[in-house]
Write a protein that holds these residues in place. Structure first.
Motif, PDB file in Angstrom:
ATOM      1  N   LEU B  25      52.635  23.791   5.858  1.00 19.19           N
ATOM      2  CA  LEU B  25      53.065  25.119   6.312  1.00 19.19           C
ATOM      3  C   LEU B  25      53.931  25.011   7.571  1.00 19.19           C
ATOM      4  O   LEU B  25      54.956  25.684   7.700  1.00 19.19           O
ATOM      5  CB  LEU B  25      51.846  26.004   6.631  1.00 19.19           C
ATOM      6  CG  LEU B  25      50.910  26.407   5.504  1.00 19.19           C
ATOM      7  CD1 LEU B  25      49.891  27.416   6.023  1.00 19.19           C
ATOM      8  CD2 LEU B  25      51.666  27.000   4.333  1.00 19.19           C
ATOM      9  N   GLY B  26      53.501  24.136   8.488  1.00 13.04           N
ATOM     10  CA  GLY B  26      54.214  23.978   9.759  1.00 13.04           C
ATOM     11  C   GLY B  26      55.605  23.408   9.548  1.00 13.04           C
ATOM     12  O   GLY B  26      56.580  23.900  10.126  1.00 13.04           O
ATOM     13  N   GLY B  28      57.372  23.583   6.811  1.00  2.58           N
ATOM     14  CA  GLY B  28      58.131  24.640   6.142  1.00  2.58           C
ATOM     15  C   GLY B  28      58.642  25.660   7.153  1.00  2.58           C
ATOM     16  O   GLY B  28      59.778  26.119   7.079  1.00  2.58           O
ATOM     17  N   ALA B  29      57.793  26.007   8.125  1.00  3.95           N
ATOM     18  CA  ALA B  29      58.154  27.058   9.075  1.00  3.95           C
ATOM     19  C   ALA B  29      59.154  26.568  10.111  1.00  3.95           C
ATOM     20  O   ALA B  29      60.175  27.209  10.346  1.00  3.95           O
ATOM     21  CB  ALA B  29      56.902  27.589   9.764  1.00  3.95           C
ATOM     22  N   PHE B  30      58.860  25.420  10.732  1.00  5.60           N
ATOM     23  CA  PHE B  30      59.642  25.035  11.913  1.00  5.60           C
ATOM     24  C   PHE B  30      60.776  24.068  11.588  1.00  5.60           C
ATOM     25  O   PHE B  30      61.819  24.103  12.228  1.00  5.60           O
ATOM     26  CB  PHE B  30      58.710  24.452  12.981  1.00  5.60           C
ATOM     27  CG  PHE B  30      57.737  25.472  13.478  1.00  5.60           C
ATOM     28  CD1 PHE B  30      58.151  26.452  14.379  1.00  5.60           C
ATOM     29  CD2 PHE B  30      56.420  25.499  13.024  1.00  5.60           C
ATOM     30  CE1 PHE B  30      57.267  27.413  14.826  1.00  5.60           C
ATOM     31  CE2 PHE B  30      55.533  26.465  13.469  1.00  5.60           C
ATOM     32  CZ  PHE B  30      55.953  27.420  14.376  1.00  5.60           C
ATOM     33  N   ASN B  34      61.530  28.300   7.135  1.00  2.67           N
ATOM     34  CA  ASN B  34      60.926  29.327   6.276  1.00  2.67           C
ATOM     35  C   ASN B  34      59.858  30.101   7.045  1.00  2.67           C
ATOM     36  O   ASN B  34      58.667  29.900   6.847  1.00  2.67           O
ATOM     37  CB  ASN B  34      60.297  28.702   5.025  1.00  2.67           C
ATOM     38  CG  ASN B  34      61.348  28.169   4.087  1.00  2.67           C
ATOM     39  OD1 ASN B  34      62.426  28.752   3.948  1.00  2.67           O
ATOM     40  ND2 ASN B  34      61.061  27.047   3.462  1.00  2.67           N
ATOM     41  N   GLN B  35      60.326  30.975   7.918  1.00  3.80           N
ATOM     42  CA  GLN B  35      59.389  31.792   8.695  1.00  3.80           C
ATOM     43  C   GLN B  35      59.254  33.148   8.018  1.00  3.80           C
ATOM     44  O   GLN B  35      60.193  33.630   7.397  1.00  3.80           O
ATOM     45  CB  GLN B  35      59.934  31.995  10.105  1.00  3.80           C
ATOM     46  CG  GLN B  35      60.027  30.720  10.937  1.00  3.80           C
ATOM     47  CD  GLN B  35      58.699  30.319  11.549  1.00  3.80           C
ATOM     48  OE1 GLN B  35      57.647  30.788  11.122  1.00  3.80           O
ATOM     49  NE2 GLN B  35      58.738  29.439  12.515  1.00  3.80           N
ATOM     50  N   PRO B  36      58.092  33.772   8.164  1.00  3.42           N
ATOM     51  CA  PRO B  36      57.969  35.139   7.643  1.00  3.42           C
ATOM     52  C   PRO B  36      58.870  36.075   8.464  1.00  3.42           C
ATOM     53  O   PRO B  36      59.197  35.760   9.603  1.00  3.42           O
ATOM     54  CB  PRO B  36      56.496  35.473   7.858  1.00  3.42           C
ATOM     55  CG  PRO B  36      56.028  34.547   8.915  1.00  3.42           C
ATOM     56  CD  PRO B  36      56.854  33.315   8.805  1.00  3.42           C
ATOM     57  N   PRO B  37      59.275  37.222   7.894  1.00  2.00           N
ATOM     58  CA  PRO B  37      60.144  38.140   8.623  1.00  2.00           C
ATOM     59  C   PRO B  37      59.499  38.550   9.942  1.00  2.00           C
ATOM     60  O   PRO B  37      58.375  39.048   9.945  1.00  2.00           O
ATOM     61  CB  PRO B  37      60.275  39.340   7.685  1.00  2.00           C
ATOM     62  CG  PRO B  37      59.269  39.151   6.609  1.00  2.00           C
ATOM     63  CD  PRO B  37      58.931  37.713   6.560  1.00  2.00           C
ATOM     64  N   PHE B 123      65.319  40.312   6.894  1.00  2.00           N
ATOM     65  CA  PHE B 123      65.036  39.112   6.105  1.00  2.00           C
ATOM     66  C   PHE B 123      66.285  38.762   5.299  1.00  2.00           C
ATOM     67  O   PHE B 123      66.989  39.657   4.833  1.00  2.00           O
ATOM     68  CB  PHE B 123      63.862  39.361   5.153  1.00  2.00           C
ATOM     69  CG  PHE B 123      63.377  38.107   4.479  1.00  2.00           C
ATOM     70  CD1 PHE B 123      62.716  37.123   5.202  1.00  2.00           C
ATOM     71  CD2 PHE B 123      63.595  37.895   3.120  1.00  2.00           C
ATOM     72  CE1 PHE B 123      62.269  35.959   4.592  1.00  2.00           C
ATOM     73  CE2 PHE B 123      63.150  36.729   2.502  1.00  2.00           C
ATOM     74  CZ  PHE B 123      62.483  35.760   3.243  1.00  2.00           C
TER      75      PHE B 123
END
Lengths: 549, 156
Positions: B25-26, B28-30, B34-37, B123
């Motif tokens: 998840l990390g 993917g995000a950073f 791919n961060q949530p709106p 988004f």
């Protein structure tokens, strides 16, 4: 063990039963609302007499999510404290009654304003939808009443500790105390938004409200709330079920560690309900996602403990082979079977929960009916079936009756009916949610959109499942009424398991409350301080109230 | 405190896979973005109609194959409520509300966000599959909540 009273004192029993009556009345009314909702959403039925779907939905959420749970839990915990830490003092019992009446008056007040249509704001009451001040005041009374009962419980525990210096408290007492600490710490959030934001705003004392701050305070409370529901179910699993099957507790220390981990990790996690909303930096969301997932650890420990208890018992009865012990379990005993069905449902429920809290995956399911499917597995199956299973010995214990064989059989049928109904309803909700069907919405084809038309078969499946569940509610009400008023007189045990001989002595560190509260508060401050200051410093103009129903 | 050997193994693998999962998840995000709106832009909820870009809601071309879709949400409608997007377009969707909290979900896509008074929700999504997508409000906003909808057509 220590000097335990085997029977709950009759006066304490009355206090516990008062709570349980309110809980089951809430189940009856809230369940009826649930039935109406699934029928409306099938598209084949409209509510008579201009009744709003959203009034029914608000009633359903408040009665089942807040009233049934809180009342049952507090009643159960008063009984558990009386059973394991000795009869309540007159003073503790008196304050318990004050708490009960405060909560009951609050509930009646809240229900009144919902039913006259002044508070169709759902049980999350997000501003700037503005309900009648009486709705917020009623909810405040429910929370304040629960605090009064909480402090009465703490006083009872403190008295026990004083009379037993240097001793480890009885495990059920310990668990009740952890759960009430959790409740007190988390309700501070909802109390803050209601008292300092919503009430003054709905009374017209202030004009505008900071919406994001209010939501953040709500979700600071909203997630630990689900653990407040779950922990009493865990009490039954850890302490009661082993005794019911004739076994022992696997480990006292590990059970206490599990509860402490829940206390620490259930609060600084509210952002995982706010993953797709503006105004919060995603790095802070991710931090809270990580903290959210830490509760996986005590959940894994619990799963291990349960099945270790079952296997040890089965083998002690001469079971052989890898799974032979399964056959030795008392499948015909509702006190075991009903919570066991709840445990099984916790496996898909937990897996769905992992999806919901995942930083990115949440976007696929957020506010779809998948989420509704999820908490009908966790709360409305795992927790509620465990509560039913507990009621089947708790009520006759408190009313001096015994459960007949016929009622026991009906209870087993009830759990099977529930499992079938929930399989259809929650299963259909999960699938429809993945396709995009929203939660908390009346029937709509969205202008005959082809996508929305695809959801209708699932909505019909939900109605079928929901109707089966309503039969389940009728069955449990029959059983509970029988146990409270009509079952034959006699003695029913309040089962409390002993610890297995091999288990080690429990260290006293688990009752070092300064330590655990300190860690809890530290984690809350780490997770919330900076984003909360951000929200206030960069706040947009506030919102006026709207009444759009 | 004593732990059974099997419990140690069980927890080792359980907690181990938990941390692998969180690492995924990390990353993917950073690392992949791919961060949530989580748009941090604020707006006066009572002046949405006068504040660009919401004073002229609709689809705006901002670059080669890049677009902005600006939508105003209010009880119980979206403006505009019919949009055509060319296939393959990379669209940044900005939504603001004039009154209460609304949802903004485009069924069948990953576009799903809360729209809250005082904030712009944003988004970016690339539309590769042609077809008709329904936009709907998935946060309760009042009596007409289930009637709040719009339509997006992705065309060749």
């Amino acid at each position: 063990m220590m000097s335990e009273v085997r029977k709950v004192d009759a006066r304490d029993g009355k206090l516990a039963m008062a709570h349980i009556y309110v809980a089951f009345i809430a189940l009856a009314l809230g369940g009826l609302c649930g039935l109406l909702q699934v029928l409306v959403r099938s598209g084949k039925f409209t509510l008579p007499a201009n009744i709003s779907y959203y009034t029914i939905l608000t009633t359903h959420g408040v009665l089942l999510g807040l009233v049934l749970t809180t009342f049952f839990i507090i009643g159960f915990q008063f009984a558990a404290l009386s059973r394991t830490a000795g009869t309540l003092s007159d003073k503790v019992r008196f304050w318990g009654w004050i708490g009960f009446w405060t909560m009951t008056i609050g509930t009646a007040m809240t229900a009144y304003y919902i039913l006259i249509g002044e508070a169709s704001v759902l049980f999350t009451f997000y501003a700037p939808l503005q309900a009648h001040p009486g709705f917020y005041l009623g909810l405040t009374l429910v929370v304040v009443g629960s605090w009064i009962s909480g402090f009465a419980m703490f006083a009872h525990y403190a008295k026990w500790k004083k009379e037993h210096p240097g001793q480890v408290s009885p495990i059920l007492t310990f668990m009740c105390v952890v759960n009430m600490i959790l409740w007190l710490v988390c309700t501070l959030g909802v109390a803050a938004t209601v008292l300092f934001q919503l009430l003054p705003w709905s009374l017209g004392l202030v004009d505008r409200i900071n919406v994001l701050v209010s939501r953040t305070l709500f979700w600071y409370f909203g997630h630990p709330l689900v653990y407040f529901w779950l922990l009493p179910a865990y009490m039954v699993w850890y302490v009661v079920i082993p005794k019911v099957i004739g076994g022992k507790m696997f480990s006292d220390s590990l059970a206490r560690l599990t509860f402490i981990l829940f206390l620490i990790f259930s609060i600084p996690v509210g952002f995982h309900h706010q993953l797709v909303e503006p105004g919060i930096d995603p790095a802070w969301k991710y931090l809270q996602v990580v903290l959210t997932f830490m509760v996986v650890i005590p959940s894994l420990m619990t799963a291990f403990s349960m099945f270790a208890t079952f296997e040890m018992y089965g083998r002690s009865k001469g079971a052989t082979g890898l799974f032979g012990w399964l056959r030795k379990l008392p499948w015909g005993d509702a006190r075991f079977f009903v919570p066991f069905v709840g445990m099984l449902f916790f496996i898909p429920a937990g897996a769905g929960g992992l999806v919901n809290a995942s930083h990115q995956l949440n976007q696929v399911v957020h506010n779809t009916i998948w989420v509704t499917g999820h908490f009908h597995l966790t709360l409305a199956t795992t927790v509620v079936l465990t509560f039913f299973g507990a009621a089947y010995w708790l009520i006759p214990h408190l009313t001096g009756r015994v459960m007949t064989k016929a009622m026991n059989r009906l209870a087993i049928i009830q759990a099977v009916v529930w499992a079938i109904g929930m399989f259809f309803m929650s299963g259909a909700m999960h699938f429809a949610g993945l396709l995009g069907a929203p939660r908390r919405s009346a029937f709509s084809t969205y202008g005959n959109a082809p996508q929305a038309l695809e959801w209708i078969p699932y909505q019909i499946a939900q109605a079928v499942g929901g109707a089966i569940l309503f039969i389940g509610i009728i069955l449990v009400l029959i059983i509970v009424t029988n146990l409270a008023f009509f079952a034959p007189k006699g003695e029913t045990e309040f089962p409390v398991a002993e610890v297995a001989e091999e288990a080690e002595r429990t260290p006293l560190v688990f009752e070092n409350w300064k330590l655990w509260l300190g860690i809890t508060v530290a984690l809350i401050l780490i997770a919330y301080t900076v984003p909360f200051i951000d929200m206030i410093q960069n706040a947009p103009p506030g919102s006026k109230g709207f009444k759009l129903w | 405190m004593h732990m059974h050997k099997y419990e140690k193994i069980w927890l080792f693998f359980g907690i181990g896979s938990l941390f692998v999962f969180l690492a995924v998840l990390g990353v993917g995000a950073f690392a992949q973005g791919n961060q949530p709106p989580s748009c941090l832009t604020t707006i006066d909820p009572e002046k949405v109609d006068q504040t660009p870009p919401f004073d002229k809601p609709g689809l705006v071309k901002t670059g080669d194959n890049e677009y902005q879709l600006n939508i105003v949400a209010s009880a119980f409608s979206y403006t505009p409520n019919q949009v055509e997007i060319p296939k393959g377009a990379k669209v940044t969707i900005n939504v603001a509300t004039k009154d209460v909290i609304h949802g903004f979900e485009m069924a069948g896509t990953n576009v799903n966000m809360m729209v809250e008074p005082g904030y712009v929700s944003s988004f970016t999504q690339t539309f590769d599959k042609p077809g008709e997508y329904v936009i709907l409000c998935n946060e309760y906003c009042g009596a007409g909540h289930h009637l709040m909808t719009a339509k997006v057509k992705v065309v060749e």
